[in-house]
Write a protein that holds these residues in place. Structure first.
Motif, PDB file in Angstrom:
ATOM      1  N   GLY A   1       0.829  -1.203   0.000  1.00 21.25           N
ATOM      2  CA  GLY A   1       0.000   0.000   0.000  1.00 21.25           C
ATOM      3  C   GLY A   1       0.866   1.258   0.000  1.00 21.25           C
ATOM      4  N   THR A   2       0.627   2.130  -0.956  1.00 19.66           N
ATOM      5  CA  THR A   2       1.455   3.322  -1.100  1.00 19.66           C
ATOM      6  C   THR A   2       1.275   4.293   0.067  1.00 19.66           C
ATOM      7  N   ALA A   3       0.046   4.413   0.547  1.00 28.21           N
ATOM      8  CA  ALA A   3      -0.215   5.395   1.622  1.00 28.21           C
ATOM      9  C   ALA A   3       0.614   5.055   2.855  1.00 28.21           C
ATOM     10  N   ALA A   4       0.574   3.763   3.270  1.00 27.92           N
ATOM     11  CA  ALA A   4       1.349   3.328   4.434  1.00 27.92           C
ATOM     12  C   ALA A   4       2.836   3.517   4.185  1.00 27.92           C
ATOM     13  N   PHE A   5       3.251   3.173   2.953  1.00 25.03           N
ATOM     14  CA  PHE A   5       4.667   3.252   2.621  1.00 25.03           C
ATOM     15  C   PHE A   5       5.186   4.681   2.772  1.00 25.03           C
ATOM     16  N   LEU A   6       4.445   5.632   2.231  1.00 26.00           N
ATOM     17  CA  LEU A   6       4.914   7.025   2.252  1.00 26.00           C
ATOM     18  C   LEU A   6       4.845   7.608   3.665  1.00 26.00           C
TER      19      LEU A   6
ATOM     20  N   ARG B   1       2.901  14.977  -3.670  1.00 26.33           N
ATOM     21  CA  ARG B   1       2.618  15.611  -2.370  1.00 26.33           C
ATOM     22  C   ARG B   1       3.693  15.238  -1.346  1.00 26.33           C
ATOM     23  N   TRP B   2       4.083  13.982  -1.366  1.00 30.32           N
ATOM     24  CA  TRP B   2       5.096  13.508  -0.407  1.00 30.32           C
ATOM     25  C   TRP B   2       6.434  14.202  -0.647  1.00 30.32           C
TER      26      TRP B   2
ATOM     27  N   PRO C   1       9.370  18.417  -7.292  1.00 27.76           N
ATOM     28  CA  PRO C   1       9.053  17.235  -8.122  1.00 27.76           C
ATOM     29  C   PRO C   1       9.644  17.326  -9.532  1.00 27.76           C
ATOM     30  N   ARG C   2       9.923  18.551  -9.994  1.00 24.25           N
ATOM     31  CA  ARG C   2      10.486  18.676 -11.349  1.00 24.25           C
ATOM     32  C   ARG C   2      11.885  18.054 -11.451  1.00 24.25           C
ATOM     33  N   ASP C   3      12.510  17.825 -10.289  1.00 26.39           N
ATOM     34  CA  ASP C   3      13.808  17.132 -10.289  1.00 26.39           C
ATOM     35  C   ASP C   3      13.628  15.623 -10.157  1.00 26.39           C
TER      36      ASP C   3
END
Lengths: 434, 434
Positions: free
Chosen positions: A286-291, A320-321, A329-331
């Motif tokens: 799960g991405t939410a838990a991971f982040l 967002r993270w 994020p552009r990097d």
């Protein structure tokens, strides 16, 4: 006068076997990167891989002859890395880095062969399992998938006339080229072939790769298939897969160690690989838990490969993270690889263009889209959702939760435990077609 | 190991010439039927044929090398009817009739060769003319057209890569097969290949014929191309052409003889051929004039081939005429062959279904529809309206009025005289695309 190459024709109609896997390099690049690390850190772990057909309506054991499947699996087991293949692995640069693979690892590969397999039929499906050292069973993932997928394609085309097959491939080529023309309209698209595992066939994958080269030029950055990359002097593309956190999680003692396992894997990874190979898969549990629990140093990594959340939603979550961690994020790089096709690539590209670097790993819908191409009635050429997953490590069950419960694997009790540890936030069931 | 047939590859890259016309049978069947009659009745008539490019925007002399054109024309002149070809002509039944060609005619064909040609460039076009006995110049019509059309296709593809050509043909095949699938929806369709003269190339025409066989089965009744018919055991299809009334009209002394010429030809024809070969072309000098003065015995013929009026209008006109003559159109046959494609075939089929027997001679849009198929920018593969027409007989100018003034040929003074004799009723200018 009509000249026919009699030897070729005679051979074509008499060969003992038309091998599906002809080289151990006919696999995904990430397998070798992971293998080098596995061999270094986990040489004694035993891991079991199993074939899982998520498209249960297709009864593979009714479609594919067991004797043919065994013959192809046996043929793959007879393969060794060739001398020039090992020289190329040692001498080529990958992701801009020379000597990606250590001389010691290359030496070890020289003796590598695929381990034995267990094959049974059950309720119209094949139970195909690989037991043994993780260093060996991991290498079955791709050959097992290509063999089963290609035997299924062959079964659908068996006995069809020369003309019907000609129309079939003409239409498939026309269809793919129309997709390439649409992608060519996207000036900054970056795309790679991730289609080995679910391909219609090796020769067809090669044609698809050629089409991307022709149509997209340098915007096509390479193939996950090592053999195709070597043969055509393309970049071999790929980093790591769910099997790493899945095995580490299975080996973890207690819930605290389980919660830490996904990050421990990434710490291992960055000890081994740098730069653009530092791509994290966020969705194993799960991405939410991971982040939520991710360490700050992960924000230094090049990017993420969201692989089961809807691409726009998953990408926004990661952006967002990054922002929370004070990064631009552009990097950063997002690699989208979950069942992409031209529509979703276009939509994702347009949505994120200018806000984050993007690349697309185009898989099944690149190398196995024969829908509506056959001039005869068949659904045997429609792709199915076939995977080959680790199911046990040192005798302990392995689990994948995924952002999409339809892609979860593992025993119900263990899934329940993982859900207690990681939570269920953000997970949402969606159709898995490929 | 990769095996390459070295001899074939070397040959493919070194041949002196890739011949466009490889057999004198690579022509339309009607040419031989007409030739037998011409030789019998008009052995001493001299006739000049000329190439006419109605698509003047395409400057053929800028596209096709004169040396290549001469090499192909010379190559065609080197051909003789082969022994097995003459045996087949003598032994095969055509339109259900054995010995369609007399032994004397077959003997004469054994010595036949195409006569010389005159070639000049003028204002970006080729002036290509054939002078000599009608019995010989008539046979240039189809080879001259296929040579020029195919050289133009080759020029458009020259220097293109293997992959681009692969996509081109894949798309063309996909396009044609979609047309065949639409036609296959028409349960009583009767269709034949009339596409020799404007074909993209010989091999492509062969593929198109194969596609019709595969897709339509017995509803595909054959090909106008004698060589393809022989090779594939298909029916050779065709009857007669405008050149017959055009030459007879040119030879007519005075307006009364001119007005009678179109019927005199048909009287000749029915002396030579019976049954389904009794198909009249009504439009050489306008269908309305032709029907108004047509003799009653013509209503006994099998049917008509309206070749320049819009199909529905032209068909209705003929059906009215049959009714006036007290015939039931359901016993009669209309053959539609003027620039047909799937849309117009479907519309015509639906319009006349059950009211008259129908058959479709599908030409340029069958064997040369590469529009939008090339993955590179070119208009060199779009078909053009190229014809090879009789322009003089015994030194007197030949004229065609047609139902469509855009298809008229001849000198203005003569056209004016013909219009005085035959009238202008029902003639209407329309675009001629193919």
């Amino acid at each position: 006068m009509v000249f026919t190459d009699i030897a070729t024709r005679t051979h074509n109609h008499n060969w003992r076997l038309d091998p599906i896997v002809r080289s151990l390099l006919d696999t995904d690049f990430y397998k070798l990167l992971m293998l080098q690390m596995i061999r270094h850190l986990y040489p004694d772990v035993e891991a079991t891989f199993a074939l899982i057909n998520r498209t249960t309506s297709v009864r593979l054991a009714d479609v594919i002859e067991e004797s043919e499947l065994r013959a192809q699996l046996d043929q793959a087991r007879s393969l060794r890395f060739g001398k020039k293949e090992l020289i190329w692995l040692a001498g080529n640069s990958f992701y801009g880095k020379a000597q990606m693979f250590s001389p010691d690892f290359i030496d070890w590969l020289a003796d590598f062969r695929l381990p034995d397999y267990e094959l049974h039929k059950s309720d119209g499906q094949y139970e195909l399992r690989f037991h043994g050292p993780w260093t060996h069973t991991t290498m079955w993932e791709i050959p097992a998938l290509t063999i089963v997928n290609e035997l299924r394609s062959r079964a659908a085309m068996k006995g069809r006339g020369r003309f019907e097959l000609d129309v079939l491939y003409a239409r498939a080529k026309a269809k793919l080229w129309s997709k390439v023309e649409r992608l060519a309209q996207l000036p900054d698209i970056v795309i790679s072939d991730f289609g080995t595992r679910r391909r219609h066939g090796f020769l067809w994958q090669r044609w698809c790769v050629e089409a991307l080269k022709e149509g997209l030029g340098s915007r096509f950055i390479g193939s996950s298939n090592i053999l195709l990359a070597m043969d055509a002097d393309l970049e071999a593309i790929g980093t790591n897969a769910h099997e790493l956190p899945m095995v580490l999680a299975a080996l973890a003692d207690g819930d605290e160690a389980l919660a830490a396992a996904p990050y421990r894997v990434l710490a291992d990874w960055q000890d081994h690989y740098g730069g653009n190979l530092r791509i994290a898969l966020p969705d194993a549990f799960g991405t939410a838990a991971f982040l939520r629990n991710a360490p700050d140093w992960l924000a230094d990594w090049t990017g993420f490969r969201p692989d089961s959340a809807p691409p726009i939603e998953g990408g926004e979550q990661i952006i967002r993270w990054w922002r929370e961690k004070g990064r631009d994020p552009r990097d950063k790089l997002l690699i989208f690889s979950d069942g992409m096709d031209v529509d979703s690539i276009e939509a994702t590209y347009r949505h994120f263009h200018g806000r984050v670097r993007m690349s697309f790993g185009w898989g099944t819908n690149l190398t196995n889209d024969f829908r509506s191409c056959a001039p005869f009635a068949t659904d045997g050429l429609d792709p199915i959702s076939l995977v080959c997953k680790v199911v046990e490590a040192n005798g302990r069950p392995a689990v994948k939760l995924s952002d999409n419960p339809a892609k979860a694997t593992g025993e119900p009790d263990e899934i329940a435990r993982y859900l207690r540890v990681f939570g269920d936030a953000g997970r949402r069931a969606m159709d898995v077609r490929v």
